[in-house]
Design an enzyme around this catalytic site. Sequence first.
Site, PDB file in Angstrom:
ATOM      1  N   GLU A  82       0.801  -1.226   0.000  1.00  0.00           N
ATOM      2  CA  GLU A  82       0.000   0.000   0.000  1.00  0.00           C
ATOM      3  C   GLU A  82       0.836   1.279   0.000  1.00  0.00           C
ATOM      4  O   GLU A  82       0.884   2.014   0.995  1.00  0.00           O
ATOM      5  CB  GLU A  82      -0.985  -0.015   1.186  1.00  0.00           C
ATOM      6  CG  GLU A  82      -1.912  -1.224   1.144  1.00  0.00           C
ATOM      7  CD  GLU A  82      -2.993  -1.231   2.219  1.00  0.00           C
ATOM      8  OE1 GLU A  82      -2.904  -0.400   3.150  1.00  0.00           O
ATOM      9  OE2 GLU A  82      -3.912  -2.052   2.126  1.00  0.00           O
ATOM     10  N   GLU A 106      -5.874  -8.026  -0.500  1.00  0.00           N
ATOM     11  CA  GLU A 106      -6.539  -7.773   0.785  1.00  0.00           C
ATOM     12  C   GLU A 106      -7.977  -7.385   0.532  1.00  0.00           C
ATOM     13  O   GLU A 106      -8.259  -6.574  -0.341  1.00  0.00           O
ATOM     14  CB  GLU A 106      -5.890  -6.612   1.561  1.00  0.00           C
ATOM     15  CG  GLU A 106      -4.623  -6.949   2.255  1.00  0.00           C
ATOM     16  CD  GLU A 106      -4.056  -5.780   3.071  1.00  0.00           C
ATOM     17  OE1 GLU A 106      -4.838  -4.933   3.561  1.00  0.00           O
ATOM     18  OE2 GLU A 106      -2.835  -5.727   3.198  1.00  0.00           O
TER      19      GLU A 106
END
Length: 439
Positions: free
Chosen positions: A166, A350
Amino acid sequence: MQFKRSDFPEGFTFGAATSAYQIEGHAHGGAGQTHWDTFAATPGNVVRQEHGALACDHYNRYEEDFDLMQAAGFDAYRFSTSWARVMPDGKTPNPEGLDFYDRLVDAMLERGLAPYATLYHWELPSDLADMGGWRSPDLAKWFGDYTACIMGRIGDRMATVAPINEPWCVGWLSHFMGHHAPGLRDIRATARAMHHVLLAHGTAIETMRGLGVKNLGGVFNFEWAQPVDDTPEAMAATERYDGYYNRFFLDGVFKGSYPKSVLEGLEPYLPTGWQDDFKTIQAPLDWVGLNYYTRKIIAPNTDAWPSLEEVEGPLPKTQMGWEVYPDGLYKFLKRTASEYTGDLPLFVTENGMANPDVIQDGAVNDQERIEFVDVHLAKVKQAISEGVPVNGYFLWSLLDNYEWALGYEKRFGLIHMDFDTLKRTPKASYYALQKALEK
Ligand code: IFM
C-alpha cells in the site's frame, strides 16, 4: 458462504493475509526500534498508546496459527518481513531475525501454504527515520540492500514477492494526513515520500530479478471515488482524489508518468530529476495485487490543494466506519486490467472487514463478515467471467491484530484474539470458509 471453491477457475488461490508488526510481537528476537514504536509512544497518535511489542505473539505461536490456516483449507499465506527485525538499524543484518523468517517459511511449506511475501508493511527502522526516512533520496538504496539481505535467505522458497504494501499509506496517509508514522502533515514531505516509495519499489524489483527471485509483483490499495453530485467542481475534486489515491502509483509503474491532477499540487515539491527515476519505477512486474475495502464520496471545498473533503455515505458501514461497496472491487479489477495491466495476473491481496466481534458461549458469530466476503467474492467472479485474469483472493486478516493508530479494538480476523491470554478462537466466518474451500 454462498460460494464454493469450484465456482472459481482451477488453480485459483485462496489465502489469508497479515503483516509483521501487526501480529509478530516486535519486542522478540532482537528487532530494532521502528518509527511505529515512537509514533505510538507519543500521546494522541494511537488509541490508548497501544503498540506492537507483543501483538498476537505470532513470533512464538506461528505453528498454531499455520495449523489453523491449513485446517481451514487455505492455499497460501500472505505475510510480511520486518525490516527492523532483519536489520535492526536498517543496515546491519540480525542473524536471529533471518533465522526466524527461515523457520517461518519452512513452517508454511510443511503445511502446504504457498508463501506470498511483502518486504515492507510500514515498520521503518528508527535509525533510517532519523536520516529522513521516506523523504530521503537514499531510502531506495537502503531498501535495495535490505531486499538483497532477506531474499538472499528466503528468496529460494517464495511463491510470490511484492516490495511494499500500500504505497498510498506510506506516502499520503503518513506524510500528508499524519495518521500513520511518522505522522507528518507536510506537502513537500508527501511529494518526496510518494515518489521515493515507487523508486524503492522499482529498486527492490530490480534487485530481486538480479538474484533470480521469481514471480514479482506490486500491491496497491484502492478506494473508489464518487463525486457528491454532478457539478464540474465535484467531478474535478473526485479526479484529484482518484489521482493521488489510486492512479498515481499505477500511472508511475505502468505509464512512467504521474496524473496531471496530482502534479498540479505535488510537482513543485518533487525531488530534482524525478522524471529520470521512471526507468527504475517501471521495472516489469509479473502480477499486480489490489487491496480493496471501501469507497469515498468526494466534495470540493475552498481549502488549499487538493481542495476536497469526504462526505459521509448512506451505505451500511463496518466497525471502521467504511461503507460496504463491493461494486468498487469489480470496477477496480476491470479498470486495472483494461487501462494498465492487460493480461498480467491480478490478485485481490486484501479484502475484509472490522467487526466488533465478541465471544459468546465459546463462539464468535460474525455473520456480517460472512456476508461481506460473499458479496465481494461475487464481484470477483463477475470480473473473471468478463475476462479479467484474477488469480487469487486473500482475506484481511487471519487474526484480529494491531490496527495501527486504532490499536487493538478493530477486529479484522477470521480468528478471534484474546489479547490478554492470546487464546485463538476461530469465528463463524472461519468455519464458513473452511466449508466453502473443501476440495
Ligand atoms: O490493517 C490494515 C493493513 O495493515 C493494510 N491494509 C488495510 C488493513 C485494514 O485497515
